[in-house]
Design a protein around this motif. Sequence first.
Motif, PDB file in Angstrom:
ATOM      1  N   ASP A   2       0.823  -1.150   0.208  1.00 50.97           N
ATOM      2  CA  ASP A   2      -0.012   0.483  -0.196  1.00 50.97           C
ATOM      3  C   ASP A   2       0.933   1.430  -0.110  1.00 50.97           C
ATOM      4  O   ASP A   2       2.029   1.579   0.595  1.00 50.97           O
ATOM      5  CB  ASP A   2      -0.912  -0.192   1.199  1.00 50.97           C
ATOM      6  CG  ASP A   2      -1.661  -0.784   1.201  1.00 50.97           C
ATOM      7  OD1 ASP A   2      -2.652  -0.693  -0.102  1.00 50.97           O
ATOM      8  OD2 ASP A   2      -2.699  -1.185   2.340  1.00 50.97           O
ATOM      9  N   ILE A   3       0.460   2.006  -0.769  1.00 47.42           N
ATOM     10  CA  ILE A   3       1.009   3.357  -0.513  1.00 47.42           C
ATOM     11  C   ILE A   3      -0.078   4.546  -0.471  1.00 47.42           C
ATOM     12  O   ILE A   3      -0.893   4.293  -0.401  1.00 47.42           O
ATOM     13  CB  ILE A   3       1.545   3.657  -2.490  1.00 47.42           C
ATOM     14  CG1 ILE A   3       2.235   3.020  -3.027  1.00 47.42           C
ATOM     15  CG2 ILE A   3       1.899   5.030  -2.392  1.00 47.42           C
ATOM     16  CD1 ILE A   3       2.806   3.422  -4.265  1.00 47.42           C
ATOM     17  N   ARG A   4       0.602   5.373   0.721  1.00 46.24           N
ATOM     18  CA  ARG A   4      -0.564   6.405   0.499  1.00 46.24           C
ATOM     19  C   ARG A   4      -0.166   7.813   0.150  1.00 46.24           C
ATOM     20  O   ARG A   4       1.123   8.521   0.247  1.00 46.24           O
ATOM     21  CB  ARG A   4       0.165   6.778   2.565  1.00 46.24           C
ATOM     22  CG  ARG A   4      -0.969   8.193   3.476  1.00 46.24           C
ATOM     23  CD  ARG A   4      -0.742   8.447   4.544  1.00 46.24           C
ATOM     24  NE  ARG A   4      -0.466   7.450   5.145  1.00 46.24           N
ATOM     25  CZ  ARG A   4      -1.680   6.658   5.824  1.00 46.24           C
ATOM     26  NH1 ARG A   4      -2.727   7.467   5.894  1.00 46.24           N
ATOM     27  NH2 ARG A   4      -1.318   5.757   6.783  1.00 46.24           N
ATOM     28  N   CYS A   5      -0.865   8.242   0.032  1.00 45.64           N
ATOM     29  CA  CYS A   5      -1.259   9.676  -1.185  1.00 45.64           C
ATOM     30  C   CYS A   5      -0.580  11.207  -0.110  1.00 45.64           C
ATOM     31  O   CYS A   5      -1.267  10.571   0.675  1.00 45.64           O
ATOM     32  CB  CYS A   5      -2.005  10.114  -1.942  1.00 45.64           C
ATOM     33  SG  CYS A   5      -2.543  11.963  -2.448  1.00 45.64           S
ATOM     34  N   HIS A   9      -4.265  11.573   1.919  1.00 42.63           N
ATOM     35  CA  HIS A   9      -3.866  10.563   2.443  1.00 42.63           C
ATOM     36  C   HIS A   9      -4.156   9.475   2.811  1.00 42.63           C
ATOM     37  O   HIS A   9      -4.287   8.870   3.448  1.00 42.63           O
ATOM     38  CB  HIS A   9      -4.047  11.125   4.237  1.00 42.63           C
ATOM     39  CG  HIS A   9      -2.771  12.432   4.560  1.00 42.63           C
ATOM     40  ND1 HIS A   9      -1.387  12.530   4.566  1.00 42.63           N
ATOM     41  CD2 HIS A   9      -2.897  13.984   4.889  1.00 42.63           C
ATOM     42  CE1 HIS A   9      -1.475  13.588   4.717  1.00 42.63           C
ATOM     43  NE2 HIS A   9      -1.747  14.910   4.861  1.00 42.63           N
ATOM     44  N   SER A  10      -5.017   9.305   1.560  1.00 40.39           N
ATOM     45  CA  SER A  10      -6.057   7.981   1.330  1.00 40.39           C
ATOM     46  C   SER A  10      -4.712   6.632   1.075  1.00 40.39           C
ATOM     47  O   SER A  10      -3.877   7.041   0.167  1.00 40.39           O
ATOM     48  CB  SER A  10      -6.739   7.965   0.423  1.00 40.39           C
ATOM     49  OG  SER A  10      -6.094   8.954  -0.825  1.00 40.39           O
ATOM     50  N   THR A  11      -5.090   5.337   1.262  1.00 36.49           N
ATOM     51  CA  THR A  11      -4.491   4.615   0.697  1.00 36.49           C
ATOM     52  C   THR A  11      -4.992   3.972  -0.851  1.00 36.49           C
ATOM     53  O   THR A  11      -6.059   3.651  -0.701  1.00 36.49           O
ATOM     54  CB  THR A  11      -3.908   3.568   1.690  1.00 36.49           C
ATOM     55  OG1 THR A  11      -5.068   3.320   1.741  1.00 36.49           O
ATOM     56  CG2 THR A  11      -3.153   4.379   2.797  1.00 36.49           C
ATOM     57  N   PHE A  12      -3.830   3.220  -1.460  1.00 42.45           N
ATOM     58  CA  PHE A  12      -3.663   2.795  -2.582  1.00 42.45           C
ATOM     59  C   PHE A  12      -3.447   1.621  -3.590  1.00 42.45           C
ATOM     60  O   PHE A  12      -1.827   1.344  -2.180  1.00 42.45           O
ATOM     61  CB  PHE A  12      -4.268   3.672  -3.726  1.00 42.45           C
ATOM     62  CG  PHE A  12      -3.346   4.064  -4.564  1.00 42.45           C
ATOM     63  CD1 PHE A  12      -2.365   3.722  -5.617  1.00 42.45           C
ATOM     64  CD2 PHE A  12      -3.083   5.616  -3.214  1.00 42.45           C
ATOM     65  CE1 PHE A  12      -0.960   4.747  -5.460  1.00 42.45           C
ATOM     66  CE2 PHE A  12      -1.951   6.676  -4.009  1.00 42.45           C
ATOM     67  CZ  PHE A  12      -0.673   5.989  -4.930  1.00 42.45           C
ATOM     68  N   GLY A  13      -2.724   0.546  -3.528  1.00 43.63           N
ATOM     69  CA  GLY A  13      -2.306  -0.433  -4.286  1.00 43.63           C
ATOM     70  C   GLY A  13      -0.997  -0.068  -4.916  1.00 43.63           C
ATOM     71  O   GLY A  13      -1.708   0.430  -5.597  1.00 43.63           O
ATOM     72  N   LEU A  14       0.161  -0.598  -4.746  1.00 45.15           N
ATOM     73  CA  LEU A  14       0.797  -0.008  -5.650  1.00 45.15           C
ATOM     74  C   LEU A  14       0.943  -0.599  -7.070  1.00 45.15           C
ATOM     75  O   LEU A  14       1.366  -0.204  -8.189  1.00 45.15           O
ATOM     76  CB  LEU A  14       2.671  -0.846  -5.710  1.00 45.15           C
ATOM     77  CG  LEU A  14       3.735  -0.159  -6.358  1.00 45.15           C
ATOM     78  CD1 LEU A  14       3.953   0.865  -6.379  1.00 45.15           C
ATOM     79  CD2 LEU A  14       4.934  -1.197  -5.521  1.00 45.15           C
ATOM     80  N   GLU A  15      -0.159  -2.204  -6.738  1.00 41.74           N
ATOM     81  CA  GLU A  15      -0.515  -3.119  -8.091  1.00 41.74           C
ATOM     82  C   GLU A  15      -1.254  -1.739  -8.934  1.00 41.74           C
ATOM     83  O   GLU A  15      -1.278  -1.850 -10.397  1.00 41.74           O
ATOM     84  CB  GLU A  15      -0.771  -4.290  -7.876  1.00 41.74           C
ATOM     85  CG  GLU A  15      -1.969  -4.418  -6.751  1.00 41.74           C
ATOM     86  CD  GLU A  15      -2.029  -4.480  -5.388  1.00 41.74           C
ATOM     87  OE1 GLU A  15      -2.473  -3.821  -4.473  1.00 41.74           O
ATOM     88  OE2 GLU A  15      -0.697  -3.817  -4.743  1.00 41.74           O
ATOM     89  N   HIS A  16      -2.226  -1.183  -8.471  1.00 43.84           N
ATOM     90  CA  HIS A  16      -3.370  -0.065  -9.402  1.00 43.84           C
ATOM     91  C   HIS A  16      -2.276   1.131 -10.179  1.00 43.84           C
ATOM     92  O   HIS A  16      -2.587   1.062 -11.368  1.00 43.84           O
ATOM     93  CB  HIS A  16      -3.634   0.633  -7.843  1.00 43.84           C
ATOM     94  CG  HIS A  16      -4.953  -0.111  -7.546  1.00 43.84           C
ATOM     95  ND1 HIS A  16      -4.528  -1.205  -6.662  1.00 43.84           N
ATOM     96  CD2 HIS A  16      -6.082   0.208  -7.366  1.00 43.84           C
ATOM     97  CE1 HIS A  16      -5.791  -1.782  -6.189  1.00 43.84           C
ATOM     98  NE2 HIS A  16      -6.705  -1.014  -6.674  1.00 43.84           N
ATOM     99  N   VAL A  17      -1.265   1.589  -9.482  1.00 44.81           N
ATOM    100  CA  VAL A  17      -0.583   1.943 -10.610  1.00 44.81           C
ATOM    101  C   VAL A  17       0.464   1.293 -11.392  1.00 44.81           C
ATOM    102  O   VAL A  17       0.147   1.857 -12.800  1.00 44.81           O
ATOM    103  CB  VAL A  17       0.389   2.798  -8.991  1.00 44.81           C
ATOM    104  CG1 VAL A  17       1.388   3.726  -9.540  1.00 44.81           C
ATOM    105  CG2 VAL A  17       0.496   3.393  -8.142  1.00 44.81           C
ATOM    106  N   THR A  18       1.043   0.328 -11.016  1.00 44.84           N
ATOM    107  CA  THR A  18       1.503  -0.403 -12.485  1.00 44.84           C
ATOM    108  C   THR A  18       0.318  -0.932 -13.905  1.00 44.84           C
ATOM    109  O   THR A  18       0.933  -1.165 -14.985  1.00 44.84           O
ATOM    110  CB  THR A  18       1.975  -1.702 -12.066  1.00 44.84           C
ATOM    111  OG1 THR A  18       1.656  -2.372 -11.365  1.00 44.84           O
ATOM    112  CG2 THR A  18       3.481  -1.147 -10.749  1.00 44.84           C
TER     113      THR A  18
END
Length: 154
Positions: A2-5, A9-18
């Motif tokens: 997970d990455i935090r913006c 400050h919301s979190t999302f998965g690194l796989e979404h970025v890729t």
Amino acid sequence: MDIRCPCCHSTFGLEHVTEDEALREMMALLADLPREVSRPLVAYVGLFRGKTRATAYERQLRLAREALELAGDVSLVGAALSETVEAIRGKRDNGEDTRPLRNHNYLKRVVESLGARGVGAVQSGAMVEREAAPQRPAKGVMRALQAMERGRQS
């Protein structure tokens, strides 16, 4: 992972970025540039964003590539990007012009002006000195993206 913006400050998965090809290419492009160029490039591309809509990743990538192609000397482009971003932000802070940029004409003039003054050659010498010093490892995010890409290809 997970990455935090850093903004919301919301979190999302690194796989979404890729998942987005243009975003992956943009991240790789930025990772390969010196910090003195990548940071102002990101800020410059942000000047094209409207108040109510985000700029598509494909357009961001195209704008970044076009800006970098304005001169053969990357340090010259970095200096021009910095100067352009400061000038446009100054105008916006004074309320002179709040519209998003539509083209690279302003940046082109700044590149020509700095090139005529020989700014790129001076900065290139400074960059050569910095490159001779030991470099820090590649950005952790890019390593994670590359590892995920290798895992997906297997």
